[in-house]
Design a protein around this motif. Structure first.
Motif, PDB file in Angstrom:
ATOM      1  N   MET A  32       0.844  -1.082  -0.119  1.00 37.70           N
ATOM      2  CA  MET A  32       0.013  -0.056   0.048  1.00 37.70           C
ATOM      3  C   MET A  32       0.887   1.450   0.090  1.00 37.70           C
ATOM      4  O   MET A  32       0.532   2.179  -0.769  1.00 37.70           O
ATOM      5  CB  MET A  32      -0.923  -0.191   1.154  1.00 37.70           C
ATOM      6  N   ARG A  33       1.774   1.321   0.957  1.00 37.99           N
ATOM      7  CA  ARG A  33       2.763   2.474   1.046  1.00 37.99           C
ATOM      8  C   ARG A  33       3.280   2.593  -0.530  1.00 37.99           C
ATOM      9  O   ARG A  33       3.675   3.731  -0.673  1.00 37.99           O
ATOM     10  CB  ARG A  33       3.814   2.313   1.958  1.00 37.99           C
ATOM     11  N   SER A  34       3.857   1.784  -0.906  1.00 33.55           N
ATOM     12  CA  SER A  34       4.599   1.544  -2.041  1.00 33.55           C
ATOM     13  C   SER A  34       3.877   2.126  -3.207  1.00 33.55           C
ATOM     14  O   SER A  34       4.309   3.036  -4.193  1.00 33.55           O
ATOM     15  CB  SER A  34       5.415   0.264  -2.583  1.00 33.55           C
ATOM     16  N   ARG A  35       2.653   1.984  -3.242  1.00 34.59           N
ATOM     17  CA  ARG A  35       1.544   2.287  -4.353  1.00 34.59           C
ATOM     18  C   ARG A  35       1.331   3.745  -4.077  1.00 34.59           C
ATOM     19  O   ARG A  35       1.404   4.463  -5.128  1.00 34.59           O
ATOM     20  CB  ARG A  35       0.384   1.483  -4.202  1.00 34.59           C
ATOM     21  N   GLN A  36       1.380   4.191  -2.995  1.00 34.54           N
ATOM     22  CA  GLN A  36       1.189   5.743  -2.723  1.00 34.54           C
ATOM     23  C   GLN A  36       2.336   6.604  -3.245  1.00 34.54           C
ATOM     24  O   GLN A  36       2.070   7.498  -3.842  1.00 34.54           O
ATOM     25  CB  GLN A  36       0.757   6.145  -1.254  1.00 34.54           C
ATOM     26  N   ILE A  37       3.489   5.921  -2.856  1.00 35.37           N
ATOM     27  CA  ILE A  37       4.756   6.503  -3.447  1.00 35.37           C
ATOM     28  C   ILE A  37       4.679   6.811  -4.685  1.00 35.37           C
ATOM     29  O   ILE A  37       5.126   7.798  -5.204  1.00 35.37           O
ATOM     30  CB  ILE A  37       5.949   5.890  -2.669  1.00 35.37           C
ATOM     31  N   ALA A  38       4.387   5.389  -5.480  1.00 38.24           N
ATOM     32  CA  ALA A  38       4.547   5.460  -6.923  1.00 38.24           C
ATOM     33  C   ALA A  38       3.383   6.422  -7.335  1.00 38.24           C
ATOM     34  O   ALA A  38       3.686   7.249  -8.385  1.00 38.24           O
ATOM     35  CB  ALA A  38       4.210   3.975  -7.401  1.00 38.24           C
ATOM     36  N   GLU A  39       2.272   6.534  -6.892  1.00 36.40           N
ATOM     37  CA  GLU A  39       1.450   7.439  -7.463  1.00 36.40           C
ATOM     38  C   GLU A  39       1.760   8.997  -7.154  1.00 36.40           C
ATOM     39  O   GLU A  39       1.578   9.862  -7.902  1.00 36.40           O
ATOM     40  CB  GLU A  39       0.136   7.104  -6.637  1.00 36.40           C
ATOM     41  N   ARG A  40       2.358   9.272  -6.087  1.00 36.64           N
ATOM     42  CA  ARG A  40       2.759  10.577  -5.730  1.00 36.64           C
ATOM     43  C   ARG A  40       4.057  11.046  -6.751  1.00 36.64           C
ATOM     44  O   ARG A  40       4.020  12.095  -7.248  1.00 36.64           O
ATOM     45  CB  ARG A  40       3.347  10.537  -4.119  1.00 36.64           C
ATOM     46  N   LEU A  41       4.731   9.998  -6.928  1.00 34.77           N
ATOM     47  CA  LEU A  41       5.799  10.271  -7.937  1.00 34.77           C
ATOM     48  C   LEU A  41       5.208  10.435  -9.328  1.00 34.77           C
ATOM     49  O   LEU A  41       5.722  11.288 -10.046  1.00 34.77           O
ATOM     50  CB  LEU A  41       6.910   8.903  -7.802  1.00 34.77           C
ATOM     51  N   GLY A  42       4.424   9.691  -9.664  1.00 36.28           N
ATOM     52  CA  GLY A  42       3.677   9.997 -11.031  1.00 36.28           C
ATOM     53  C   GLY A  42       3.107  11.205 -11.026  1.00 36.28           C
ATOM     54  O   GLY A  42       3.072  11.974 -12.220  1.00 36.28           O
ATOM     55  N   VAL A  43       2.352  11.668  -9.895  1.00 34.60           N
ATOM     56  CA  VAL A  43       1.751  13.197  -9.958  1.00 34.60           C
ATOM     57  C   VAL A  43       2.847  14.125 -10.127  1.00 34.60           C
ATOM     58  O   VAL A  43       2.388  15.199 -10.759  1.00 34.60           O
ATOM     59  CB  VAL A  43       0.850  13.442  -8.564  1.00 34.60           C
ATOM     60  N   GLU A  44       4.035  13.995  -9.518  1.00 33.01           N
ATOM     61  CA  GLU A  44       4.930  15.071  -9.426  1.00 33.01           C
ATOM     62  C   GLU A  44       5.605  15.028 -10.704  1.00 33.01           C
ATOM     63  O   GLU A  44       5.893  16.063 -11.281  1.00 33.01           O
ATOM     64  CB  GLU A  44       6.023  14.440  -8.342  1.00 33.01           C
TER      65      GLU A  44
END
Length: 103
Positions: free
Chosen positions: A1-13
């Motif tokens: 779950m945490r890695s998915r949030q980090i990946a999503e945040r990096l994608g948004v950035e």
């Protein structure tokens, strides 16, 4: 779950940075176009002013010189100056001459 949030945040950035770069590229292009247009307009204005000046000079040289039309007050002061000179009132004449020189 945490890695998915980090990946999503990096994608948004990353998307944000890409959008920011596109915006800056578009802004730089528009500024370059604006600068070029302003330089072109300035050059056209200088050319137009030079042409108008040449036309004015040509027209002024063709017209005969006009006799100056003196104001009523100046003509009156000159008349007073001549009258005072005839009466040999040189102090008054000198004062009126100073008044005439102001005009």
């Amino acid at each position: 779950m945490r890695s998915r949030q980090i990946a999503e945040r990096l994608g948004v950035e990353e998307a944000h940075m890409l959008e920011f770069q596109q915006f800056n590229a578009l802004w730089d292009k528009r500024m370059a176009e604006f600068e070029q247009k302003s330089l072109d307009l300035e050059e056209a204005m200088k050319e137009r002013h030079a042409n108008e000046l040449m036309e004015y000079i040509r027209q002024a040289q063709q017209e005969p010189l006009r006799k100056p039309k003196f104001s009523k007050e100046l003509l009156n002061l000159r008349s007073i100056q001549q009258t005072l000179a005839k009466q040999k009132d040189y102090g008054g004449t000198s004062f009126v001459r100073c008044m005439v020189s102001i005009f």
